[in-house]
Design an enzyme around this catalytic site. Structure first.
Site, PDB file in Angstrom:
ATOM      1  N   PRO A 293      34.393  10.148  74.109  1.00 11.30           N
ATOM      2  CA  PRO A 293      33.525  10.903  73.112  1.00 11.30           C
ATOM      3  C   PRO A 293      32.128  10.314  73.847  1.00 11.30           C
ATOM      4  CG  PRO A 293      34.660   9.266  72.311  1.00 11.30           C
ATOM      5  CD  PRO A 293      35.632   9.303  73.348  1.00 11.30           C
ATOM      6  N   ASN A 294      31.347  11.738  73.973  1.00 12.17           N
ATOM      7  CA  ASN A 294      29.845  11.592  74.005  1.00 12.17           C
ATOM      8  C   ASN A 294      29.625  11.451  75.472  1.00 12.17           C
ATOM      9  OD1 ASN A 294      28.935  11.726  70.999  1.00 12.17           O
ATOM     10  ND2 ASN A 294      29.924   9.515  71.128  1.00 12.17           N
TER      11      ASN A 294
ATOM     12  N   ARG B 211      21.943  11.827  76.237  1.00 13.78           N
ATOM     13  CA  ARG B 211      21.850  10.811  75.281  1.00 13.78           C
ATOM     14  C   ARG B 211      21.439   9.688  76.078  1.00 13.78           C
ATOM     15  NH1 ARG B 211      27.864   8.187  76.167  1.00 13.78           N
ATOM     16  NH2 ARG B 211      27.245   6.785  73.865  1.00 13.78           N
TER      17      ARG B 211
ATOM     18  N   TYR C 260      22.231   5.402  80.137  1.00 20.64           N
ATOM     19  CA  TYR C 260      23.279   6.136  80.760  1.00 20.64           C
ATOM     20  C   TYR C 260      22.665   6.996  82.009  1.00 20.64           C
ATOM     21  CZ  TYR C 260      26.005   4.640  77.005  1.00 20.64           C
ATOM     22  OH  TYR C 260      26.849   4.168  75.732  1.00 20.64           O
TER      23      TYR C 260
ATOM     24  N   ASN D  37      36.977   6.510  81.196  1.00 24.66           N
ATOM     25  CA  ASN D  37      36.058   5.666  80.342  1.00 24.66           C
ATOM     26  C   ASN D  37      36.271   6.312  79.023  1.00 24.66           C
ATOM     27  OD1 ASN D  37      33.688   5.041  79.214  1.00 24.66           O
ATOM     28  ND2 ASN D  37      32.286   5.958  80.728  1.00 24.66           N
TER      29      ASN D  37
ATOM     30  N   ALA E 241      33.402   4.966  73.381  1.00 22.40           N
ATOM     31  CA  ALA E 241      33.642   4.132  71.965  1.00 22.40           C
ATOM     32  C   ALA E 241      35.025   3.572  71.838  1.00 22.40           C
ATOM     33  CB  ALA E 241      32.620   4.495  70.767  1.00 22.40           C
TER      34      ALA E 241
ATOM     35  N   HIS F  46      36.480   0.332  72.239  1.00 23.61           N
ATOM     36  CA  HIS F  46      36.543  -1.004  71.511  1.00 23.61           C
ATOM     37  C   HIS F  46      37.278  -0.873  70.327  1.00 23.61           C
ATOM     38  CE1 HIS F  46      33.086  -1.304  74.032  1.00 23.61           C
ATOM     39  NE2 HIS F  46      32.365  -0.101  73.372  1.00 23.61           N
TER      40      HIS F  46
ATOM     41  N   ASP G 188      47.780   1.917  73.603  1.00 21.47           N
ATOM     42  CA  ASP G 188      49.192   2.243  73.795  1.00 21.47           C
ATOM     43  C   ASP G 188      49.681   3.255  74.492  1.00 21.47           C
ATOM     44  OD1 ASP G 188      49.554   0.137  72.016  1.00 21.47           O
ATOM     45  OD2 ASP G 188      50.166   1.217  70.301  1.00 21.47           O
TER      46      ASP G 188
ATOM     47  N   GLU H 195      39.476   1.215  84.364  1.00 19.63           N
ATOM     48  CA  GLU H 195      38.482   1.502  83.091  1.00 19.63           C
ATOM     49  C   GLU H 195      37.223   1.352  83.779  1.00 19.63           C
ATOM     50  OE1 GLU H 195      39.338   0.081  79.372  1.00 19.63           O
ATOM     51  OE2 GLU H 195      37.271  -0.715  79.102  1.00 19.63           O
TER      52      GLU H 195
ATOM     53  N   HIS I  79      32.821   1.802  82.689  1.00 21.97           N
ATOM     54  CA  HIS I  79      31.686   1.976  82.036  1.00 21.97           C
ATOM     55  C   HIS I  79      30.622   2.012  82.670  1.00 21.97           C
ATOM     56  CE1 HIS I  79      34.379   1.314  78.492  1.00 21.97           C
ATOM     57  NE2 HIS I  79      34.939   0.334  79.146  1.00 21.97           N
ATOM     58  N   ILE I  80      29.775   3.033  82.347  1.00 18.66           N
ATOM     59  CA  ILE I  80      28.503   3.367  83.052  1.00 18.66           C
ATOM     60  C   ILE I  80      27.356   2.089  83.010  1.00 18.66           C
ATOM     61  CG2 ILE I  80      26.475   4.916  83.051  1.00 18.66           C
ATOM     62  CD1 ILE I  80      28.687   7.104  82.219  1.00 18.66           C
ATOM     63  N   SER I  81      27.626   1.667  81.636  1.00 15.20           N
ATOM     64  CA  SER I  81      26.554   0.720  81.250  1.00 15.20           C
ATOM     65  C   SER I  81      26.966  -0.912  81.239  1.00 15.20           C
ATOM     66  CB  SER I  81      25.743   0.988  79.817  1.00 15.20           C
ATOM     67  OG  SER I  81      26.953   0.597  78.985  1.00 15.20           O
TER      68      SER I  81
ATOM     69  N   ARG J  53      25.031  -5.696  76.077  1.00 19.31           N
ATOM     70  CA  ARG J  53      24.611  -4.762  74.825  1.00 19.31           C
ATOM     71  C   ARG J  53      25.277  -5.387  73.777  1.00 19.31           C
ATOM     72  NH1 ARG J  53      26.126   1.170  76.252  1.00 19.31           N
ATOM     73  NH2 ARG J  53      24.797   1.565  74.452  1.00 19.31           N
TER      74      ARG J  53
ATOM     75  N   ARG K  37      30.441  -3.945  71.684  1.00 17.84           N
ATOM     76  CA  ARG K  37      30.858  -3.592  73.081  1.00 17.84           C
ATOM     77  C   ARG K  37      31.334  -4.333  73.784  1.00 17.84           C
ATOM     78  NH1 ARG K  37      28.295   1.780  72.669  1.00 17.84           N
ATOM     79  NH2 ARG K  37      26.356   1.553  71.424  1.00 17.84           N
TER      80      ARG K  37
HETATM   81  C1  DQA Z   1      30.365   3.482  77.645  1.00 17.52           C
HETATM   82  C2  DQA Z   1      30.042   2.157  76.877  1.00 17.52           C
HETATM   83  C3  DQA Z   1      30.654   2.420  75.496  1.00 17.52           C
HETATM   84  O1  DQA Z   1      30.354   1.241  74.404  1.00 17.52           O
HETATM   85  C4  DQA Z   1      29.931   3.621  74.802  1.00 17.52           C
HETATM   86  O2  DQA Z   1      30.405   3.723  73.447  1.00 17.52           O
HETATM   87  C5  DQA Z   1      30.051   4.772  75.414  1.00 17.52           C
HETATM   88  C6  DQA Z   1      29.754   4.843  76.922  1.00 17.52           C
HETATM   89  C7  DQA Z   1      29.680   3.260  79.066  1.00 17.52           C
HETATM   90  O3  DQA Z   1      29.965   4.185  80.054  1.00 17.52           O
HETATM   91  O4  DQA Z   1      28.919   2.723  79.249  1.00 17.52           O
HETATM   92  O5  DQA Z   1      29.861   5.905  75.230  1.00 17.52           O
HETATM   93  O6  DQA Z   1      31.722   3.646  77.661  1.00 17.52           O
END
Ligand code: DQA
Length: 148
Positions: free
Chosen positions: A9-10, A17, A22, A74, A77, A80, A87, A98, A100-102, A107, A111
């Site tokens: 998501p997102n 965003r 990001y 990735n 959210a 978390h 599963d 896995e 994560h960009i950030s 943070r 997270r």
């Molecule tokens: C994220 C980190 C997550 O906490 C956040 O909800 C995201 C992006 C990252 O790529 O840093 O949507 O997965």
């Protein structure tokens, strides 16, 4: 090699965003970056994004049937708190990284936990979009030290 990137998501809102976190590059840029690398290295790659938990689970299950050989995920959210995505990842014996960009550890407290990472081979955090490229190098075997 047959590879799949799943973004949760997102992540389709990259470049829109929270740019300070990001970056300014958009989702199309990320897709092109990944497809160009895969093409240059002779790999087959699908880049998938969904804002829906069930669609991500369906995609992971589909990867089993279509014999995907490596997954970069990735989960956004969902990382978390989604035991369902965890599963699904645990159900398939495909190497999974896995990303994560950030740097989630710098943070908010919520997270710092990943319920999905234990179902993955490894995790790359905080290296921006390059994390996806590094994950690809690992899965395709390019990240081997000399002599191995
Ligand atoms: C994220 C980190 C997550 O906490 C956040 O909800 C995201 C992006 C990252 O790529 O840093 O949507 O997965």
């Amino acid at each position: 090699m047959k590879l799949l990137v799943i973004n949760g998501p997102n992540l389709n809102f990259l470049g829109i965003r929270e740019k300070g976190i990001y970056g300014t590059e958009d989702y199309e840029y990320l897709k092109d970056l990944l497809q160009n690398k895969a093409k240059a290295e002779g790999h087959e790659l699908e880049v998938f994004q969904s804002n829906y938990e069930g669609a991500i689970i369906d995609k992971i299950q589909e990867a089993y049937h279509t014999k995907v050989e490596g997954i970069i995920i990735n989960p956004g959210a969902f990382t978390h708190y989604s035991y369902a995505v965890r599963d699904a990842l645990a159900s398939v014996e495909i190497p999974k990284i896995e990303v994560h960009i950030s740097n989630v550890h710098k943070r908010e407290e919520f997270r710092h936990t990943s319920v999905t990472a234990p179902a993955c081979t490894g995790q790359i955090v905080g290296l921006g979009l390059k994390g996806y490229l590094l994950a690809m190098d690992y899965l395709t075997g390019r990240a081997q030290p000399a002599g191995f």
